[in-house]
Enzyme design. Sequence first.
Site, mmCIF file in Angstrom:
data_model
loop_
_atom_site.group_PDB
_atom_site.id
_atom_site.type_symbol
_atom_site.label_atom_id
_atom_site.label_comp_id
_atom_site.label_asym_id
_atom_site.label_seq_id
_atom_site.Cartn_x
_atom_site.Cartn_y
_atom_site.Cartn_z
ATOM 1 N N GLY A 242 3.488 6.728 7.708
ATOM 2 C CA GLY A 242 4.881 6.912 7.321
ATOM 3 C C GLY A 242 5.773 5.804 7.838
ATOM 4 N N ASN A 243 5.327 5.117 8.912
ATOM 5 C CA ASN A 243 6.059 3.951 9.428
ATOM 6 C C ASN A 243 5.828 2.707 8.581
ATOM 7 O OD1 ASN A 243 5.871 5.175 12.660
ATOM 8 N ND2 ASN A 243 7.740 4.175 11.941
ATOM 9 N N SER A 244 4.766 2.699 7.790
ATOM 10 C CA SER A 244 4.416 1.512 7.013
ATOM 11 C C SER A 244 5.577 1.067 6.135
ATOM 12 C CB SER A 244 3.197 1.796 6.126
ATOM 13 O OG SER A 244 2.043 1.967 6.903
ATOM 14 N N ILE B 176 -14.311 -23.206 6.655
ATOM 15 C CA ILE B 176 -14.111 -23.608 8.047
ATOM 16 C C ILE B 176 -14.652 -22.565 9.013
ATOM 17 C CG2 ILE B 176 -12.093 -25.046 7.573
ATOM 18 C CD1 ILE B 176 -10.346 -22.665 8.427
ATOM 19 N N LEU C 99 -6.750 -25.611 0.123
ATOM 20 C CA LEU C 99 -7.272 -26.871 0.638
ATOM 21 C C LEU C 99 -8.663 -27.165 0.094
ATOM 22 C CD1 LEU C 99 -6.066 -28.969 2.555
ATOM 23 C CD2 LEU C 99 -7.256 -27.844 4.442
ATOM 24 N N GLY C 100 -9.469 -26.106 -0.081
ATOM 25 C CA GLY C 100 -10.810 -26.292 -0.637
ATOM 26 C C GLY C 100 -11.859 -26.617 0.390
ATOM 27 N N VAL C 101 -11.791 -25.948 1.556
ATOM 28 C CA VAL C 101 -12.809 -26.137 2.587
ATOM 29 C C VAL C 101 -13.252 -24.787 3.127
ATOM 30 C CG1 VAL C 101 -12.083 -28.433 3.343
ATOM 31 C CG2 VAL C 101 -11.036 -26.405 4.361
ATOM 32 N N HIS D 215 0.812 -1.220 0.000
ATOM 33 C CA HIS D 215 0.000 0.000 0.000
ATOM 34 C C HIS D 215 0.848 1.275 0.000
ATOM 35 C CE1 HIS D 215 0.546 -0.240 4.483
ATOM 36 N NE2 HIS D 215 0.544 1.068 4.368
ATOM 37 N N ASP E 47 0.334 -7.651 1.420
ATOM 38 C CA ASP E 47 0.752 -6.252 1.570
ATOM 39 C C ASP E 47 2.275 -6.113 1.505
ATOM 40 O OD1 ASP E 47 0.352 -3.525 1.796
ATOM 41 O OD2 ASP E 47 0.317 -3.528 3.981
#
Length: 478
Positions: free
Chosen positions: A218-220, A279, A275-277, A117, A147
Amino acid sequence: MKALLLNNRLTSLSLIVLLWLTAAAVQAQSLPDFTNLVETYSPSVVNISTKQHKTVPGRLNRDFQIPDLPEGSPLNEFFRHFFGEGQGQDEPREYDARSLGSGFIISDDGYIMTNFHVVNGADEILVRLSDRREFIAKVIGMDKTSDIALLKIDATELPKVKIGTTYNLKVGEWVLAIGSPFGFDHSVTAGIVSAKGRSLPNENYVPFIQTDVAINPGNSGGPLFNLEGEVVGINSQIYSRTGGFMGLSFAIPIELAMNVVDQLRTSGEVKRGWLGVMIQDVTRELAKSFGMQYPYGALIAKVVPGSPSEKAGLEVGDVILKYNGTKLESSSMLQHLVGASRIDKPAELEILRNGERKTVKVNIGELKNDMAQGGMEEPAQESLSRLGMSVVELDKEIRSLYKLDGIKGVFVQSVNNGAAKNAGIEPGDVIQMINRVRVSTVKEFDEAVKDLPKGSTVAVLIHRRNGARFIPLQVPKE
C-alpha cells in the site's frame, strides 16, 4: 560536619540530575521534527485503488462431495465457493479484484506519479485526495523497467510536491515516507538512508535508494521526502521473508523517475541508452591480473557486433574506469549511467587496456533486443593443457549441440584436478581469451598457455550458457 556532608551530597545529586536533563534535552533537539513537513506536503499524497475484472473457473471437481463440517467453520465458505452445488456452478465466475497503493501530485493540473505495478492491468483507477475528493484517473503512460506510471485526473489548483535531488543525499540522512500501508491513508513513517545506488536482481537500470523506513503493501508509489520537504525517491520495493516490513526498503531515485515521466508525458514511451557490451565486476584477483591496485570499474566480457561499443573500438578485456567523468565503483553503475544517457549523444569513457589508460568516445545508441551473431566452423582438434583441462576446437556438431553459433574459442571437454578446476572452469565452457590473448584454435590455446608465467594470476574469458565472463586463474608454479 554532618550537615556540611549532607549539603555536599545534595549538591552532587543536583549536579547529576542537571547533567542528565541537559543531555536529554540535547538528544531531543538532535532528533528531527517532521510535523511541519507532514502538515505542508501530506495533502500532495494520494491514495490509489484499482479494480480489475477477472474470470475464474467454476467448480474444480463436479464429483466432489462437500465434507460435513461444524456450523460456522471458515472452511465451509471455501468449499462452497470452489465446489458448491446448484445450477451454473460449472460455469466460469466473474469478480472484481481490487488493490491499493499510493501516489503523489507533481503538478497542480492533475498529473500524478506512482508505480507501474500499482496500476498495471487495472480496468479502473480511483484516486482519493486528502480532502476526500475522488477522481477516476487516466493512464498517460507506464514503464515496466523503471516501475514508473504517470496518471492524470481532471482537477486544477491541486497541492503538489517539491521535487528534490539525490545528488546531495547522504547515507545516514533522515528521510520520511507518506503513503497508505494496508489502506490506512496518509500514514507517516521515518528512518535513515541505508545505502545509495543499490542494484537488485533483474533491475539493471534503477540505482535504488535503500532505507530502513517502514514500508508495507500500500506504500508503493508514495513519496520519500528529505528533511527539506523535497521528494528524493518513490517507494517501490521491500526485501522481506514474511511479506511485511523487515528493515529493508527501496526507493527509485527522483531524477530517474522524472526523466521517465517527462518522456511518458511528451512521447508516451521511454527510450534508454545502449552501449552494446556485456560486463562484469572486477574482482580482487582480476584486478591483480590487470595490474590494478584495487578492484573497481566494469570489465568488458563481450562486445556486441555492430554496437556503439564496437564502432568506438572498445575491446573484450577493456576495463571501463569512468563514464563521463564518473568513477565506476562497480559494474552496475555503468548500466545505470548508460540507461539514463541521451540517445545519439557522445559519451566519454576512460578505459584500461593492457595496463594503459585511454579515453574513448562512444555515440550512445538506443537499447534494443536484437543481437544476432555470425561465426565460422573449425576442424576438431584436442589438447590437454598444464592447466588441467582438455579442450577441443568448435566443430559443427559441438556448435549445434550446445547452440554456440557465432562463438569463437576452444571447447572444454573435461576438467581434472588442477588450476582450471580451482578457478571454476567446467566442461562445456568455451575458452575465448587467456591473459588478454584471443584463442580460437587449439594451437592458439596451447601457445597462450605455454607463455603463462608460473605462479601468476591471469584472467580467462569463458562463454557459459549464452553469457561471457572473466574468471581469475592461478597458474601452477611448476
